[in-house]
Scaffold this motif. Structure first.
Motif, PDB file in Angstrom:
ATOM      1  N   VAL A  41       1.242  -1.365  -0.258  1.00  0.00           N
ATOM      2  CA  VAL A  41       0.171  -0.503   0.224  1.00  0.00           C
ATOM      3  C   VAL A  41       1.113   1.230   0.064  1.00  0.00           C
ATOM      4  O   VAL A  41       1.716   1.555   1.145  1.00  0.00           O
ATOM      5  CB  VAL A  41      -0.485  -0.009   1.180  1.00  0.00           C
ATOM      6  N   ASP A  49      -3.204   5.208   3.810  1.00  0.00           N
ATOM      7  CA  ASP A  49      -3.442   3.161   3.836  1.00  0.00           C
ATOM      8  C   ASP A  49      -5.251   3.691   4.007  1.00  0.00           C
ATOM      9  O   ASP A  49      -5.363   4.247   4.971  1.00  0.00           O
ATOM     10  CB  ASP A  49      -3.437   2.811   4.782  1.00  0.00           C
ATOM     11  N   ARG A  90       3.199  -1.759   4.082  1.00  0.00           N
ATOM     12  CA  ARG A  90       3.131   0.058   3.866  1.00  0.00           C
ATOM     13  C   ARG A  90       4.082  -0.033   3.025  1.00  0.00           C
ATOM     14  O   ARG A  90       5.212   0.014   3.736  1.00  0.00           O
ATOM     15  CB  ARG A  90       2.562   0.580   4.883  1.00  0.00           C
TER      16      ARG A  90
END
Length: 120
Positions: free
Chosen positions: A59, A63, A87
Protein backbone atom coordinates in the motif's frame (compact mmCIF):
# COMPACT_ATOMS: atom_id res chain seq x y z
CA UNK A 1 -51.92 -10.85 18.81
CA UNK A 2 -50.60 -7.33 19.52
CA UNK A 3 -47.76 -8.81 21.58
CA UNK A 4 -46.82 -11.11 18.70
CA UNK A 5 -46.79 -8.18 16.25
CA UNK A 6 -44.64 -6.12 18.62
CA UNK A 7 -42.22 -9.01 19.07
CA UNK A 8 -42.05 -9.58 15.31
CA UNK A 9 -41.46 -5.85 14.69
CA UNK A 10 -38.69 -5.80 17.30
CA UNK A 11 -37.05 -8.90 15.78
CA UNK A 12 -37.25 -7.41 12.28
CA UNK A 13 -35.68 -4.16 13.46
CA UNK A 14 -32.89 -6.09 15.18
CA UNK A 15 -32.20 -8.10 12.03
CA UNK A 16 -32.09 -4.94 9.90
CA UNK A 17 -29.65 -3.26 12.28
CA UNK A 18 -27.44 -6.37 12.43
CA UNK A 19 -27.49 -6.73 8.65
CA UNK A 20 -26.56 -3.07 8.11
CA UNK A 21 -23.61 -3.40 10.49
CA UNK A 22 -22.46 -6.58 8.76
CA UNK A 23 -22.41 -5.03 5.29
CA UNK A 24 -18.84 -4.81 3.99
CA UNK A 25 -17.32 -1.40 3.48
CA UNK A 26 -15.69 -0.15 0.30
CA UNK A 27 -12.17 -1.05 1.38
CA UNK A 28 -13.17 -4.47 2.71
CA UNK A 29 -14.50 -5.21 -0.77
CA UNK A 30 -11.33 -3.84 -2.39
CA UNK A 31 -9.21 -6.00 -0.07
CA UNK A 32 -11.10 -9.12 -1.14
CA UNK A 33 -10.73 -8.04 -4.78
CA UNK A 34 -6.94 -7.77 -4.34
CA UNK A 35 -6.85 -11.26 -2.82
CA UNK A 36 -8.91 -12.74 -5.64
CA UNK A 37 -6.91 -10.87 -8.29
CA UNK A 38 -3.68 -12.28 -6.87
CA UNK A 39 -5.02 -15.80 -7.32
CA UNK A 40 -6.16 -15.35 -10.93
CA UNK A 41 -2.71 -14.34 -12.17
CA UNK A 42 0.00 -16.87 -12.91
CA UNK A 43 3.02 -15.27 -11.27
CA UNK A 44 6.30 -16.34 -12.92
CA UNK A 45 9.09 -17.42 -10.55
CA UNK A 46 11.16 -14.40 -11.61
CA UNK A 47 8.55 -12.20 -9.92
CA UNK A 48 10.01 -13.19 -6.55
CA UNK A 49 13.41 -12.54 -5.02
CA UNK A 50 13.84 -16.17 -3.99
CA UNK A 51 11.96 -19.49 -4.11
CA UNK A 52 10.72 -18.99 -0.53
CA UNK A 53 9.91 -15.27 -0.76
CA UNK A 54 6.39 -14.27 0.30
CA UNK A 55 3.78 -12.73 -1.95
CA UNK A 56 3.82 -9.02 -1.06
CA UNK A 57 0.81 -6.73 -1.32
CA UNK A 58 1.93 -3.13 -0.87
CA UNK A 59 0.00 0.00 0.00
CA UNK A 60 1.73 3.15 -1.24
CA UNK A 61 0.98 6.45 0.45
CA UNK A 62 -2.18 6.94 2.48
CA UNK A 63 -3.65 3.67 3.77
CA UNK A 64 -7.44 3.71 3.42
CA UNK A 65 -7.80 0.04 4.45
CA UNK A 66 -7.11 0.33 8.16
CA UNK A 67 -7.02 -3.26 9.45
CA UNK A 68 -9.28 -4.62 6.67
CA UNK A 69 -6.50 -5.55 4.24
CA UNK A 70 -4.48 -7.29 6.96
CA UNK A 71 -7.55 -9.23 8.12
CA UNK A 72 -8.48 -10.36 4.60
CA UNK A 73 -4.91 -11.47 3.78
CA UNK A 74 -4.19 -13.12 7.14
CA UNK A 75 -3.35 -16.79 6.66
CA UNK A 76 -3.89 -16.64 2.88
CA UNK A 77 -1.44 -17.87 0.24
CA UNK A 78 -0.77 -17.31 -3.45
CA UNK A 79 0.87 -20.17 -5.35
CA UNK A 80 1.90 -21.66 -2.01
CA UNK A 81 3.49 -18.43 -0.78
CA UNK A 82 2.22 -16.64 2.32
CA UNK A 83 0.79 -13.19 1.68
CA UNK A 84 2.47 -10.29 3.46
CA UNK A 85 0.94 -6.80 3.56
CA UNK A 86 3.41 -3.91 3.64
CA UNK A 87 2.93 -0.17 3.80
CA UNK A 88 5.54 1.31 1.49
CA UNK A 89 6.83 4.85 1.20
CA UNK A 90 9.44 4.63 -1.56
CA UNK A 91 9.78 3.31 -5.09
CA UNK A 92 12.45 0.86 -3.91
CA UNK A 93 10.03 -0.67 -1.40
CA UNK A 94 7.23 -0.62 -3.97
CA UNK A 95 9.37 -2.48 -6.51
CA UNK A 96 9.46 -5.46 -4.11
CA UNK A 97 5.66 -5.84 -4.18
CA UNK A 98 3.76 -8.18 -6.46
CA UNK A 99 0.64 -6.02 -6.09
CA UNK A 100 0.82 -2.32 -5.28
CA UNK A 101 -2.25 -0.37 -4.22
CA UNK A 102 -1.83 3.38 -4.66
CA UNK A 103 -4.51 5.42 -2.96
CA UNK A 104 -5.85 8.22 -5.14
CA UNK A 105 -4.92 10.79 -2.50
CA UNK A 106 -1.34 9.65 -2.06
CA UNK A 107 -0.13 13.04 -3.26
CA UNK A 108 2.20 11.69 -5.94
CA UNK A 109 1.28 11.61 -9.65
CA UNK A 110 0.90 8.03 -10.87
CA UNK A 111 3.33 8.40 -13.78
CA UNK A 112 6.11 9.51 -11.40
CA UNK A 113 5.47 6.51 -9.15
CA UNK A 114 5.54 4.11 -12.10
CA UNK A 115 8.70 5.69 -13.53
CA UNK A 116 10.43 5.41 -10.16
CA UNK A 117 9.44 1.75 -9.79
CA UNK A 118 10.52 0.97 -13.34
CA UNK A 119 13.92 2.57 -12.68
CA UNK A 120 14.65 0.26 -9.71
Amino acid sequence: MAVLRAALAALTALLLITTADAAPGEYQIKAVFLLNFSRFVEWPPTTFESPDAPFVVGVFGDDPFGADLDQVMKGETVQGRPIVVQRVTSAQEAAQCQILFVHRWSGAPMNKILDAIDAT
